[in-house]
Design a protein around this motif. Sequence first.
Motif, PDB file in Angstrom:
ATOM      1  N   GLN A   7       0.842  -1.188   0.000  1.00  0.00           N
ATOM      2  CA  GLN A   7       0.000   0.000   0.000  1.00  0.00           C
ATOM      3  C   GLN A   7       0.878   1.238   0.000  1.00  0.00           C
ATOM      4  O   GLN A   7       1.824   1.347   0.784  1.00  0.00           O
ATOM      5  CB  GLN A   7      -0.938   0.015   1.208  1.00  0.00           C
ATOM      6  CG  GLN A   7      -1.974   1.130   1.131  1.00  0.00           C
ATOM      7  CD  GLN A   7      -3.021   1.054   2.223  1.00  0.00           C
ATOM      8  OE1 GLN A   7      -2.904   0.261   3.158  1.00  0.00           O
ATOM      9  NE2 GLN A   7      -4.053   1.870   2.122  1.00  0.00           N
ATOM     10  N   LEU A   9       1.367   4.647   1.020  1.00  0.00           N
ATOM     11  CA  LEU A   9       0.870   5.590   2.012  1.00  0.00           C
ATOM     12  C   LEU A   9       1.508   6.965   1.884  1.00  0.00           C
ATOM     13  O   LEU A   9       1.229   7.861   2.681  1.00  0.00           O
ATOM     14  CB  LEU A   9       1.118   5.038   3.425  1.00  0.00           C
ATOM     15  CG  LEU A   9       0.495   3.673   3.729  1.00  0.00           C
ATOM     16  CD1 LEU A   9       0.871   3.227   5.147  1.00  0.00           C
ATOM     17  CD2 LEU A   9      -1.017   3.726   3.583  1.00  0.00           C
ATOM     18  N   TYR A  21       3.866   0.347   2.579  1.00  0.00           N
ATOM     19  CA  TYR A  21       3.479  -0.646   3.574  1.00  0.00           C
ATOM     20  C   TYR A  21       3.355  -2.018   2.929  1.00  0.00           C
ATOM     21  O   TYR A  21       2.543  -2.215   2.017  1.00  0.00           O
ATOM     22  CB  TYR A  21       2.150  -0.248   4.213  1.00  0.00           C
ATOM     23  CG  TYR A  21       1.636  -1.219   5.259  1.00  0.00           C
ATOM     24  CD1 TYR A  21       2.479  -1.667   6.285  1.00  0.00           C
ATOM     25  CD2 TYR A  21       0.324  -1.669   5.230  1.00  0.00           C
ATOM     26  CE1 TYR A  21       2.013  -2.546   7.254  1.00  0.00           C
ATOM     27  CE2 TYR A  21      -0.161  -2.542   6.197  1.00  0.00           C
ATOM     28  CZ  TYR A  21       0.691  -2.986   7.204  1.00  0.00           C
ATOM     29  OH  TYR A  21       0.234  -3.850   8.154  1.00  0.00           O
ATOM     30  N   GLN A  45      -2.524  15.903   5.873  1.00  0.00           N
ATOM     31  CA  GLN A  45      -2.555  14.449   6.039  1.00  0.00           C
ATOM     32  C   GLN A  45      -1.563  13.962   7.089  1.00  0.00           C
ATOM     33  O   GLN A  45      -1.690  12.845   7.591  1.00  0.00           O
ATOM     34  CB  GLN A  45      -2.300  13.769   4.692  1.00  0.00           C
ATOM     35  CG  GLN A  45      -3.408  14.070   3.690  1.00  0.00           C
ATOM     36  CD  GLN A  45      -3.327  13.219   2.452  1.00  0.00           C
ATOM     37  OE1 GLN A  45      -3.354  12.001   2.540  1.00  0.00           O
ATOM     38  NE2 GLN A  45      -3.237  13.868   1.302  1.00  0.00           N
ATOM     39  N   LEU A  50      -2.517   6.728  10.239  1.00  0.00           N
ATOM     40  CA  LEU A  50      -2.362   5.885   9.051  1.00  0.00           C
ATOM     41  C   LEU A  50      -3.511   4.875   8.970  1.00  0.00           C
ATOM     42  O   LEU A  50      -3.972   4.365   9.999  1.00  0.00           O
ATOM     43  CB  LEU A  50      -1.026   5.150   9.104  1.00  0.00           C
ATOM     44  CG  LEU A  50       0.238   5.999   8.980  1.00  0.00           C
ATOM     45  CD1 LEU A  50       1.468   5.103   9.033  1.00  0.00           C
ATOM     46  CD2 LEU A  50       0.238   6.827   7.704  1.00  0.00           C
ATOM     47  N   PRO A  51      -3.948   4.541   7.754  1.00  0.00           N
ATOM     48  CA  PRO A  51      -5.070   3.609   7.581  1.00  0.00           C
ATOM     49  C   PRO A  51      -4.638   2.147   7.667  1.00  0.00           C
ATOM     50  O   PRO A  51      -5.041   1.311   6.860  1.00  0.00           O
ATOM     51  CB  PRO A  51      -5.587   3.965   6.186  1.00  0.00           C
ATOM     52  CG  PRO A  51      -4.371   4.406   5.446  1.00  0.00           C
ATOM     53  CD  PRO A  51      -3.510   5.119   6.462  1.00  0.00           C
ATOM     54  N   LEU A 448      -2.061   7.734  -4.406  1.00  0.00           N
ATOM     55  CA  LEU A 448      -1.895   7.758  -2.957  1.00  0.00           C
ATOM     56  C   LEU A 448      -2.940   6.857  -2.314  1.00  0.00           C
ATOM     57  O   LEU A 448      -4.125   6.919  -2.648  1.00  0.00           O
ATOM     58  CB  LEU A 448      -2.039   9.187  -2.447  1.00  0.00           C
ATOM     59  CG  LEU A 448      -1.724   9.432  -0.966  1.00  0.00           C
ATOM     60  CD1 LEU A 448      -0.290   9.041  -0.637  1.00  0.00           C
ATOM     61  CD2 LEU A 448      -1.970  10.900  -0.604  1.00  0.00           C
ATOM     62  N   TYR A 449      -2.482   5.995  -1.418  1.00  0.00           N
ATOM     63  CA  TYR A 449      -3.282   5.015  -0.671  1.00  0.00           C
ATOM     64  C   TYR A 449      -3.727   3.818  -1.509  1.00  0.00           C
ATOM     65  O   TYR A 449      -4.462   2.963  -1.026  1.00  0.00           O
ATOM     66  CB  TYR A 449      -4.499   5.667   0.014  1.00  0.00           C
ATOM     67  CG  TYR A 449      -4.080   6.741   0.994  1.00  0.00           C
ATOM     68  CD1 TYR A 449      -3.284   6.432   2.089  1.00  0.00           C
ATOM     69  CD2 TYR A 449      -4.448   8.068   0.804  1.00  0.00           C
ATOM     70  CE1 TYR A 449      -2.872   7.412   2.978  1.00  0.00           C
ATOM     71  CE2 TYR A 449      -4.031   9.059   1.688  1.00  0.00           C
ATOM     72  CZ  TYR A 449      -3.245   8.718   2.767  1.00  0.00           C
ATOM     73  OH  TYR A 449      -2.822   9.694   3.650  1.00  0.00           O
ATOM     74  N   GLU A 450      -3.278   3.743  -2.753  1.00  0.00           N
ATOM     75  CA  GLU A 450      -3.588   2.569  -3.577  1.00  0.00           C
ATOM     76  C   GLU A 450      -2.897   1.329  -2.988  1.00  0.00           C
ATOM     77  O   GLU A 450      -1.799   1.398  -2.439  1.00  0.00           O
ATOM     78  CB  GLU A 450      -3.100   2.802  -5.007  1.00  0.00           C
ATOM     79  CG  GLU A 450      -3.341   1.635  -5.946  1.00  0.00           C
ATOM     80  CD  GLU A 450      -2.848   1.904  -7.374  1.00  0.00           C
ATOM     81  OE1 GLU A 450      -2.635   0.940  -8.102  1.00  0.00           O
ATOM     82  OE2 GLU A 450      -2.664   3.086  -7.730  1.00  0.00           O
ATOM     83  N   THR A 451      -3.562   0.182  -3.120  1.00  0.00           N
ATOM     84  CA  THR A 451      -2.985  -1.093  -2.703  1.00  0.00           C
ATOM     85  C   THR A 451      -2.855  -2.003  -3.915  1.00  0.00           C
ATOM     86  O   THR A 451      -3.779  -2.122  -4.719  1.00  0.00           O
ATOM     87  CB  THR A 451      -3.888  -1.786  -1.663  1.00  0.00           C
ATOM     88  OG1 THR A 451      -3.996  -0.938  -0.505  1.00  0.00           O
ATOM     89  CG2 THR A 451      -3.304  -3.127  -1.231  1.00  0.00           C
TER      90      THR A 451
END
Length: 456
Positions: A7, A9, A21, A45, A50-51, A448-451
Amino acid sequence: MEKLQVQFLGGSGTVTGSKFYLNSEEIKILVDCGVFQGTKELRKQNWEPLPIQVDEVDFVLLTHGHLDHCGYLPLLVKQGFKGNILGTAPTLEIAKIILEDSAKIHEEEAERANAEGYSKHDPALPLYTQDDVVRTLKFFKSIEEGETVMLSPNCTACFKYNGHIIGSTYIEMIFHGKVLVFSGDVGREEDHLLHPPKRPQWADYLFVESTYGDKDHPDEDVEGIIQDLVDQTIRERGTLIIPSFAVERLQSLMYLLWKLYDKNKIPNIPIFVDSPMGINVLEVFERHPDWHKLDPREYKNMCNHVTLVSSYRETWETIDDPRPKIVIAGSGMVTGGRVLTYIKQLAEKKSTTILLVGFQAEETRGRKLLEGATELKMYGKYIPIRAKVAHLESLSAHAGQSELLSWMEDIKNVPEKVFLVHGEKETMAIYKDKIHEKYRWNCHIPDLYETVEIPI
């Protein structure tokens, strides 16, 4: 079949905030843990958790100690991290210096905002404190460059010399036989202080920085430009202010100015280095001679040629010094630090020149100066800018497009996928085309935040 999720982040669609991540049943790893810089939307942000399940993260692997790669660590610890933070000895020393300085700046800015009432928040709070940094340092664990570290039964990591700044590495991770390479920030082939970067030999998955993926650094006559600016400063009895990153750039500037004097190309103009953090970094150079080119004699002569400023009292004495002078002070993008005091006091004078060296991220004060801003907002007030602004791009510690492409050319296989990170979107689009043109590799620009899922 074991699955590995990656991911993004941070460092995705932007140059700052690098955090990648890696999540599997066997192990959970963060590669780099930086803060966002630049636009207000990005910086907001930094205040968000963090998610991910932070308390499940086993390791943080640091490519190097710059703020956009390590500056989120105290927040990670506040969110429950209790694993190990691994990096080379110089990287961890640099990270310590940068985190301590960053916390101090956050505390001072919050205190100033509360005293002067210019923050929208009541009260204004620091992003993190010096106590948070003390807690974070307990998780640091140094490893040797080139040493293979066993992170889990099926996962190893090796940190390899990468130029850029002292201690910097790229990270080669092998997980269930798949080789993942994280470039970190790739250094220059020709650098005043550092050796050329080592190059990866194999990469099933490559995560490569793109800061200058759209262009090469100009072939500038750096010595000639600095010589002209010094002559102009003496002629106008002014001040040459050089906002500088405290790590590497500041030491490179000290070296260049000393060499110019040593070769009788500039007179013995007073040079003030006003960066407590930069002074601390000089000591890292002294402790780790194998990481750079300077011999002890050069190091000593370079340091003796400048006046090191440590206290704010000395800062004001430097500002009031009527002599033509050079001031090197942090920060490099004019986002904070001592350089703000110099610009606030001296940028109204036409005899002042501000020399920007290296990359200036979007919406930083440095970028605004480059774009011709006639005023800058500092501490809630607008400061008029009448100073001349100059720019040197070729002193950047980042590899340019051709150097990045060369850094990849020893890879013997065809990577299953190349992820472009640590760059602005338009830059990465150009870089993607260049990589495809030269290597025919499959590139992806993550959001951003793509997995993404990597089959193992």
